[in-house]
Structure formats: C-alpha cells, structure tokens
Design an enzyme around this catalytic site. Structure first.
Site, PDB file in Angstrom:
ATOM      1  N   THR A   1      -5.399  12.816   5.866  1.00  0.00           N
ATOM      2  CA  THR A   1      -3.685  12.986   6.063  1.00  0.00           C
ATOM      3  C   THR A   1      -3.617  14.693   6.925  1.00  0.00           C
ATOM      4  O   THR A   1      -3.311  14.794   7.669  1.00  0.00           O
ATOM      5  CB  THR A   1      -3.223  13.304   4.740  1.00  0.00           C
ATOM      6  OG1 THR A   1      -3.226  12.210   4.049  1.00  0.00           O
ATOM      7  CG2 THR A   1      -1.935  13.832   5.109  1.00  0.00           C
TER       8      THR A   1
ATOM      9  N   LYS B   1       0.749  -1.043   0.064  1.00  0.00           N
ATOM     10  CA  LYS B   1      -0.419  -0.035   0.589  1.00  0.00           C
ATOM     11  C   LYS B   1       0.921   1.479   0.260  1.00  0.00           C
ATOM     12  O   LYS B   1       1.874   1.159   1.115  1.00  0.00           O
ATOM     13  CB  LYS B   1      -1.072   0.230   1.565  1.00  0.00           C
ATOM     14  CG  LYS B   1      -1.875   0.772   1.068  1.00  0.00           C
ATOM     15  CD  LYS B   1      -3.070   0.372   0.493  1.00  0.00           C
ATOM     16  CE  LYS B   1      -3.695   1.903   0.458  1.00  0.00           C
ATOM     17  NZ  LYS B   1      -4.033   2.977  -0.627  1.00  0.00           N
TER      18      LYS B   1
ATOM     19  N   ASN C   1      -3.201  20.273  -0.900  1.00  0.00           N
ATOM     20  CA  ASN C   1      -3.796  19.549   0.098  1.00  0.00           C
ATOM     21  C   ASN C   1      -3.990  18.996   0.911  1.00  0.00           C
ATOM     22  O   ASN C   1      -4.796  19.008   2.526  1.00  0.00           O
ATOM     23  CB  ASN C   1      -4.302  17.584  -0.708  1.00  0.00           C
ATOM     24  CG  ASN C   1      -5.123  17.713  -0.315  1.00  0.00           C
ATOM     25  OD1 ASN C   1      -6.402  17.708   0.114  1.00  0.00           O
ATOM     26  ND2 ASN C   1      -5.380  15.369   0.576  1.00  0.00           N
TER      27      ASN C   1
ATOM     28  N   SER D   1      -7.477   5.394   3.735  1.00  0.00           N
ATOM     29  CA  SER D   1      -7.127   4.257   2.660  1.00  0.00           C
ATOM     30  C   SER D   1      -7.698   3.094   3.025  1.00  0.00           C
ATOM     31  O   SER D   1      -8.003   2.375   2.184  1.00  0.00           O
ATOM     32  CB  SER D   1      -6.066   4.547   1.999  1.00  0.00           C
ATOM     33  OG  SER D   1      -5.272   5.575   0.937  1.00  0.00           O
TER      34      SER D   1
ATOM     35  N   LYS E   1       5.319   2.635  -2.432  1.00  0.00           N
ATOM     36  CA  LYS E   1       5.288   3.348  -3.240  1.00  0.00           C
ATOM     37  C   LYS E   1       5.458   3.124  -4.848  1.00  0.00           C
ATOM     38  O   LYS E   1       6.143   2.111  -5.504  1.00  0.00           O
ATOM     39  CB  LYS E   1       6.527   4.026  -2.875  1.00  0.00           C
ATOM     40  CG  LYS E   1       5.768   5.802  -2.462  1.00  0.00           C
ATOM     41  CD  LYS E   1       5.174   5.973  -1.362  1.00  0.00           C
ATOM     42  CE  LYS E   1       4.918   7.157  -1.225  1.00  0.00           C
ATOM     43  NZ  LYS E   1       3.727   7.338  -0.787  1.00  0.00           N
TER      44      LYS E   1
ATOM     45  N   LYS F   1       5.116   2.891   8.857  1.00  0.00           N
ATOM     46  CA  LYS F   1       3.690   3.678   8.892  1.00  0.00           C
ATOM     47  C   LYS F   1       2.678   2.349   8.832  1.00  0.00           C
ATOM     48  O   LYS F   1       1.806   2.385  10.274  1.00  0.00           O
ATOM     49  CB  LYS F   1       3.254   4.466   7.863  1.00  0.00           C
ATOM     50  CG  LYS F   1       2.277   5.351   8.291  1.00  0.00           C
ATOM     51  CD  LYS F   1       2.196   6.261   6.948  1.00  0.00           C
ATOM     52  CE  LYS F   1       3.219   7.573   6.577  1.00  0.00           C
ATOM     53  NZ  LYS F   1       2.371   8.248   5.759  1.00  0.00           N
TER      54      LYS F   1
END
Length: 459
Positions: free
Chosen positions: A201, A80, A252, A392, A116, A104
């Site tokens: 986020t 992810k 964002n 997510s 990633k 994380k």
C-alpha cells in the site's frame, strides 16, 4: 444506505446518462428504470453482519465487543476488504468503507467485490493474548460468511499480518480440509502470505505520485500545456522542480511512502515533515527517514516526542504539534492516517498543492470541493492506496496455486496494474475540468453497471 455512497453513485450515473456509448441498448423509459435500479443496487450493501464478541479478559472480566463484517457487492468476484481494530469503528463507517472497496476493485480491474470489517476496540489497551482471542472470536462468529470464494479479509488500521495469521489459523481449525490459505490475505510469508504485501500500500501510494509527475507529466507535457485545465497547470508547475513533502501518519502506509520518497532517484523531493498520533517532526533540510523508522519500530510504533529521544536516535528535527503537519508550507501532503483529517474547519490552512490519500477518505467532501476549486490536485484513495488489495489478489492467486512469486515479480505486477489504471484515468482527468476523484468514480461505476446489466441484474 450510506449517504456518501449514494451521492457518489448518483453523480456518476448522472454523468453517464447522456453518454450514448454507455449501455447503448437501454433507451428512453427502459434506460431511466435501469439507472434507478443501478442507484439502488450500488448505494446499498448486500449484507450487514453485526455481532458482539464475548471475550474473557486476563483479569477474568467478560466484555462484549461490537464487531462488523459488511459485504457490499460481489458482482465482480468474492467480497474483499480489511478488518480494522479501532475505537471509532461503527456500522455506518464500515458500510461506507465496504462500498469504496467495491469501487476501488472495479477501477483497477481486480476481480473482487467490496467488503469491510471492524472491531470497536483500541488494540493498545489489550494484552496480546486478549487480542488473539478477539481474532479467534471474530472468525468464529462470522465463519459462515467468510472463505476464499466468499469473503476474503485483510489487514487494515490496527491490524497486521499477526492478526491475519491468527484468523487464518482459526478458520483452518473450524473448517479442516478446506482451502484455507486463500481465506485471509496480508498474512506472514511463512503462513502463505506474499512477499511485498506489507509494503504494497505504501509503495503504491508513492508510486502513484511519482508516476503522475515523473512519467505522465513529463511524457505529456506538450499536450498538457494545451489544456485549459487548472489541474494541468498545477501538475506542470510541480514537475521538474525541487519538492518538499509532508507525511501524516507514520504507520505501515505512511512510513513506507516516506522511505520510498527518501530513496527515490526519479524526483527531486525531500520529506521535511512526518507525524503520528503524538507529534509532528519537521526539518526543512529533510528528515532522516531510515533513522525514524528504526526508532519507531523499537518504540511501539511511535515517533520520538522529546529532544532526548531525538538525540538518542541521532535525528535532527523540530518538535511540533501533531496537527501542524496539515498546515505546513510544503508542495506535497500525503495523508496516511485516518478519515476526515482535512475538513471545513481546517481546509483553508492547507498549503500543499498536491495531496495524496494514503488513508481512506482523509479529505471530507466539502474540503475536497474547496481544494479542487483552487486547482489543488487530490489523488484520491480509490486510486492511490489500491496497492494493498492488488497484491492481496496476487497473494490469493499464489495461495490457490501454491506457487509463489519473488518480491520483484510482485512489485512488477503491482506497478503494471496500477500503471494500466493511470494510463486510462489521467488523460480523462486532464482532458476535462472535473476532479480526479470524480473521474475515478465514473469509471468504476461504469464498469460495475455494465457487468450488472450483462448479468441481468437490473430487471
């Protein structure tokens, strides 16, 4: 092998080696061999996928664009991690970011591994139709390794729900009849995205800071006063006082963190400075964040850069150089731009005593050490900016069940999961003199190592 990742893993395992409660079944020579295996496994990605996307531009010119998808580790679940569109994208960067995603997810008990992706372009230099084609090509080139049970991308720097919608649409075309909704997260709500995902986020970044000072410090004040810990003193000094805040990056993440601070009723904080790729805006009395968001949204994401634009937006601010944001005399600095913003050459100019990492790796290792030695609290990316991957996860669940949460339910779940992590990590942090980042890494490496051992991967 990523040098940074290898160092993180080695230092974390060094701290765990003599802890008798950690993998107690492993003793003597067997323990040493197992730890050597752990360093090797966690310091290297499982797969590095690289390709050159062949794209025909609107002017009929054909270009080949470097693209990457790195899959670091999937011991906890499917890979992810976001896909970034930025001219600085390179293989080493994507490998490092994928490893941080592994850590994380482990830290926050999210059942995903780390991955990633990246495409080495400046998206501002491409037409919408060209970007659409780049997204389709990315899915075509990497379709065999992507999927809701394999590897689930999400937005990152330079991408948004628009790009995720395009990519999911292409995945659906390539694999008709498959469970396509969970193939990408961060999508628009109409395409199966989750309410609250876009803001997750940024809201999580501010929530991390707010929880630290308003909840934890207030509730544990007496205990903290008894700690011989330089970070406890910094936290106590900033609890209950009027705080000034600067936010680097007004995209964002930064804009959402800024509006959360602007609206917060729990802390007496005001955002006195914000910056983007062009400019820093400063007002000692506090900036009108809603007005700045409005003008940014109508100006291709850019803040006002002239007195005329400020007047038209009815915003009072002093225009400063873009990088001045880092050296302003504020209590708190939220770093929500790119990597390596605070480094050896400018770290001594930083005056903020609390730094919150909204971006990935915005403080270099050398700068981190200097700031930490002075008692500056750095809330690391691995802890602060996990709201996106947490929501997510909820989007992925909703896509599988085709049952969708309200926005309030999403945030309740997000903050509950983040609070669970804080309540585990913060007592450890204030209980010993190690920086918060190190505590997070040790906890994440411990979780990953235990699962690897239980699944028999160390032999």
């Amino acid at each position: 092998m990523s040098k940074q990742t290898s160092s993180i893993v080695q230092e974390s395992l060094n701290a765990l080696y003599d802890d008798e409660s950690f993998l107690p079944d492993l003793q003597d020579g067997i323990r040493e061999k197992a730890f050597t295996s752990l360093v090797s496994i966690l310091s290297t990605p499982n797969h590095v996928n690289k390709s050159f996307l062949r794209v025909t531009l609107e002017n009929d010119k054909v270009v080949r664009i470097p693209a990457f998808r790195v899959q670091h580790n999937n011991i906890l679940g499917p890979y992810k991690g976001g896909i970034r569109f930025h001219e600085s994208v390179n293989e080493e960067e994507v490998i490092n970011l994928s490893s941080l995603m592994t850590l994380k997810n482990a830290l926050h008990h999210v059942p995903f591994g780390g991955g990633k992706g990246g495409v080495a372009i400046n998206p501002r230099e491409f037409e919408t139709k060209e970007l659409n084609l780049i997204c389709k090509k990315y899915v075509q080139y990497f379709s065999e390794i992507l999927g809701p049970d394999k590897d689930i991308p999400a937005p990152d720097v330079g991408t948004s729900e628009r790009e995720m919608d395009w990519m999911m649409g292409e995945y659906k075309s390539i694999r008709p009849g498959s469970r396509y909704r969970g193939s990408f997260t961060g999508k628009s709500v109409v395409n199966g995205g989750s309410l609250g995902r876009r803001e997750a986020t940024g809201r999580g970044v501010y929530y991390t800071f707010r929880y630290l000072l308003h909840n934890f410090v207030s509730e544990q004040r007496k205990w903290l006063e008894e700690r011989e810990n330089i970070f406890a003193k910094t936290a106590l000094d900033h609890s209950g006082k009027d705080l000034t805040m600067a936010v680097q990056g007004f995209g964002n993440v930064g804009s959402i963190a800024a509006i959360e601070a602007y609206r917060c009723n729990y802390l007496n904080n005001k955002v006195v400075a914000v910056s983007d790729r062009n400019v820093t805006l400063y007002n000692s009395d506090g900036l009108d964040i809603p007005a700045l968001i409005k003008v940014s949204e109508s100006n291709n994401g850019d803040l006002p850069t002239s007195e005329e634009q400020l007047a038209n937006a009815e915003v009072k601010a002093t225009i400063k150089d873009r990088d001045d944001i880092l050296s302003l005399d504020t209590d708190v600095l939220i770093l929500a731009a790119l990597e390596d913003q605070v480094h050896a050459d400018n770290v001594h100019d930083v005056k903020a005593r609390i730094i919150v990492e909204g971006a990935n790796s915005p403080v270099t290792a050398e700068a981190d050490q200097i700031l930490s030695d002075n008692g500056t609290i750095i809330v690391p990316d691995i802890l602060a900016n996990a709201g996106g991957v947490i929501v997510s996860y909820y989007e992925w669940i909703q896509g599988r069940d085709t049952q969708f949460y309200t926005e309030e339910e999403v945030y309740t779940k997000q903050f509950a999961k983040m609070k669970e992590t804080f309540d585990t990590i913060l007592p450890q942090f204030f209980g010993d003199p190690h920086p918060l980042r190190q505590n997070c890494y040790i906890y994440a490496v411990s979780k990953l190592s235990t699962v690897l051992y239980r699944q028999g991967k160390l032999y």
